[in-house]
Design an enzyme around this catalytic site. Structure first.
Site, PDB file in Angstrom:
ATOM      1  N   THR A 173      33.890  35.403  43.519  1.00  0.00           N
ATOM      2  CA  THR A 173      34.630  35.894  44.695  1.00  0.00           C
ATOM      3  C   THR A 173      33.807  35.547  45.932  1.00  0.00           C
ATOM      4  OG1 THR A 173      35.748  37.700  43.583  1.00  0.00           O
ATOM      5  CG2 THR A 173      35.220  38.080  45.891  1.00  0.00           C
ATOM      6  N   GLY A 203      43.681  43.774  43.939  1.00  0.00           N
ATOM      7  CA  GLY A 203      42.363  44.400  43.875  1.00  0.00           C
ATOM      8  C   GLY A 203      41.830  44.792  45.236  1.00  0.00           C
ATOM      9  N   GLY A 225      33.099  42.562  43.027  1.00  0.00           N
ATOM     10  CA  GLY A 225      32.795  43.237  41.771  1.00  0.00           C
ATOM     11  C   GLY A 225      34.030  43.894  41.196  1.00  0.00           C
TER      12      GLY A 225
HETATM   13  N1  ASP Z   1      36.563  42.382  43.493  1.00  0.00           N
HETATM   14  C1  ASP Z   1      37.372  41.352  42.898  1.00  0.00           C
HETATM   15  C2  ASP Z   1      38.595  41.970  42.293  1.00  0.00           C
HETATM   16  O1  ASP Z   1      38.463  42.976  41.617  1.00  0.00           O
HETATM   17  C3  ASP Z   1      36.666  40.546  41.856  1.00  0.00           C
HETATM   18  C4  ASP Z   1      35.243  40.112  42.157  1.00  0.00           C
HETATM   19  O2  ASP Z   1      34.734  40.354  43.231  1.00  0.00           O
HETATM   20  O3  ASP Z   1      34.612  39.498  41.263  1.00  0.00           O
HETATM   21  O4  ASP Z   1      39.654  41.431  42.433  1.00  0.00           O
END
Ligand code: ASP
Length: 304
Positions: A173, A203, A225
């Site tokens: 991300t 998300g 995350g």
């Molecule tokens: N936060 C992102 C989500 O849950 C994923 C990530 O940051 O790896 O969509």
């Protein structure tokens, strides 16, 4: 005000690709920095940095995004500026190579903050934001990740499946926070989300206060995350509230992640730039690429 820019490439980044992340983050920071250094706005710098990262198929944003359980790309992105608390965001959009550009257009339009799915695509068409065939954003790397994920997925009825654990980190991300010469703080985040997520899942990266927040009186944050944990704990805004108490950007990031662990039941990372231009970042995962640009430093500085 001294212009400053910080960016990350995800708390679920794969350390085996460290060198490639270095190349990618360095180029993206340079693309943003050229704008800030030339007197441009932090909005333009954050957008340019994130667009460069979205264009890199190594990263989980734009082309190269993590796939849903049915093998499609559905991206989330948000951008916010800290003077008027103006924000724009898109959720579960398909066929958008640069979701951060679309989020910015939503912000500038000003009628709403968050558009999702087909309505967001219709808005993109009306406003001349480039679109592509949805399949063009799918990469072989993410197809393989999804296959791995589905092969290891717990069956229907298992407790883990019900807890939502079947969707895993998508890796890479991306996000950035900048402050410009007149003190405008901007933060932005863009992602394909978690590998094997349900179609229609949105998300934290699309949600102001969770994945992204900016307020000139405090600073700006971009997170990465476990999105559901970050939504439960409103992580980006929580980190800035903690900063107000502790007046230490690094410590504020660490304490915010403690809150996510304890109250949100999840892991991840974040970058923070406070209104004075002080930097902070932290991650509770093994590896998160982070870098920044400051006046006087000839090259972007990478912390990994
Ligand atoms: N936060 C992102 C989500 O849950 C994923 C990530 O940051 O790896 O969509």
């Amino acid at each position: 005000m001294v212009p400053t820019l910080i960016a990350h490439a995800g708390a679920a980044a794969d350390p085996d690709n460290r060198d490639a992340y270095r190349v990618s983050l360095r180029a993206a920071l340079a693309a943003g920095w050229v704008r800030l250094r030339g007197g441009g706005s932090s909005l333009d710098a954050v957008q340019a940095t994130i667009e460069a990262l979205e264009d890199d198929p190594l990263l989980n944003a734009g082309r190269g995004s993590a796939l849903t359980e049915v093998g499609t790309v559905e991206c989330d992105a948000s951008i916010m500026e800290g003077e008027h608390l103006a924000a724009g965001a898109v959720g579960a959009v398909s066929g958008v190579p640069n979701p951060i550009r679309l989020a910015r257009r939503v912000m500038e339009d000003g009628r709403q903050v968050l558009l999702v799915g087909d309505g967001a695509i219709a808005f993109a068409r009306q406003h001349g934001v480039p679109l592509c065939e949805p399949g063009e954003l799918v990469t072989a790397r993410q197809r393989a990740r999804l296959a791995e994920r589905l092969a290891g997925e717990p069956g229907p009825g298992s407790a883990r499946r019900h807890a939502g654990a079947a969707a895993g980190p998508g890796g890479g991300t991306v996000g950035a926070v900048a402050i410009d010469g007149r003190g405008l703080v901007t933060a932005g985040t863009s992602t394909g989300g978690a590998v094997g997520k349900r179609s229609g899942r949105v998300g934290d990266s699309a949600l102001v206060g969770c994945g992204t927040y900016a307020d000139n009186r405090l600073g700006g944050v971009s997170t990465t995350g476990h999105g559901e944990a970050f939504i439960r704990t409103v992580l980006a805004k929580t980190a800035l509230d903690i900063l107000l108490d502790l007046d230490d950007p690094e410590l504020a990031c660490q304490v915010a992640l403690d809150v996510v662990r304890e109250d949100g039941r999840g892991d991840g990372g974040l970058v923070l730039l406070d209104w004075r231009g002080r930097l902070g970042w932290a991650h509770s995962t093994p590896f998160m690429p982070v870098g920044w640009c400051l006046p006087g430093a000839p090259e972007p500085i990478l912390a990994f």
